[in-house]
Design a protein around this motif. Structure first.
Motif, PDB file in Angstrom:
ATOM      1  N   SER A  11      10.898   4.089  -5.534  1.00 22.89           N
ATOM      2  CA  SER A  11      11.820   4.744  -4.618  1.00 22.89           C
ATOM      3  C   SER A  11      13.218   4.210  -4.912  1.00 22.89           C
ATOM      4  O   SER A  11      13.385   3.179  -5.578  1.00 22.89           O
ATOM      5  CB  SER A  11      11.443   4.422  -3.169  1.00 22.89           C
ATOM      6  N   PHE A  12      14.217   4.891  -4.386  1.00 23.53           N
ATOM      7  CA  PHE A  12      15.590   4.427  -4.570  1.00 23.53           C
ATOM      8  C   PHE A  12      15.752   3.012  -4.030  1.00 23.53           C
ATOM      9  O   PHE A  12      16.326   2.148  -4.686  1.00 23.53           O
ATOM     10  CB  PHE A  12      16.582   5.374  -3.873  1.00 23.53           C
ATOM     11  N   ARG A  49      17.677   5.188 -13.038  1.00 21.44           N
ATOM     12  CA  ARG A  49      16.826   5.766 -11.991  1.00 21.44           C
ATOM     13  C   ARG A  49      17.629   5.957 -10.700  1.00 21.44           C
ATOM     14  O   ARG A  49      17.576   7.020 -10.081  1.00 21.44           O
ATOM     15  CB  ARG A  49      15.621   4.847 -11.737  1.00 21.44           C
ATOM     16  N   GLN A  53      18.574   9.546  -8.888  1.00 23.95           N
ATOM     17  CA  GLN A  53      18.186   9.851  -7.514  1.00 23.95           C
ATOM     18  C   GLN A  53      19.405  10.146  -6.644  1.00 23.95           C
ATOM     19  O   GLN A  53      19.357  11.046  -5.796  1.00 23.95           O
ATOM     20  CB  GLN A  53      17.362   8.702  -6.932  1.00 23.95           C
TER      21      GLN A  53
END
Length: 80
Positions: A11-12, A49, A53
């Motif tokens: 996840s972020f 990443r 996002q």
């Protein structure tokens, strides 16, 4: 460092937390050269990443449509 989880599955929040840990370790400078290189590579993947996002979130927010009174009424297709 929890590099057992592939970066693409984080996840972020998890990616940014791990990125902060990586930066902290690199800033301290008490890591062997080989480990520093691996940390740097992992950090670069985590950064990419997080950027991806964030860009996706910005696109979604930018596509929220508003009613004449300024209230959100829905979303428009991202490619529209």
């Amino acid at each position: 460092m929890s590099d057992a989880t592939p970066v693409g599955e984080l996840s972020f929040e998890a990616a940014i937390k791990e990125l902060e840990q990586v930066v902290g370790k690199l800033e301290r400078g008490d890591v062997a050269l080989d480990d520093s290189i691996a940390l740097y590579q992992r950090g670069a993947e985590l950064k990419a990443r997080c950027e991806k996002q964030l860009a996706e979130a910005e696109e979604k927010v930018a596509k929220i449509t508003q009613a004449p009174d300024g209230q959100a009424q829905g979303t428009a297709p991202l490619d529209g």
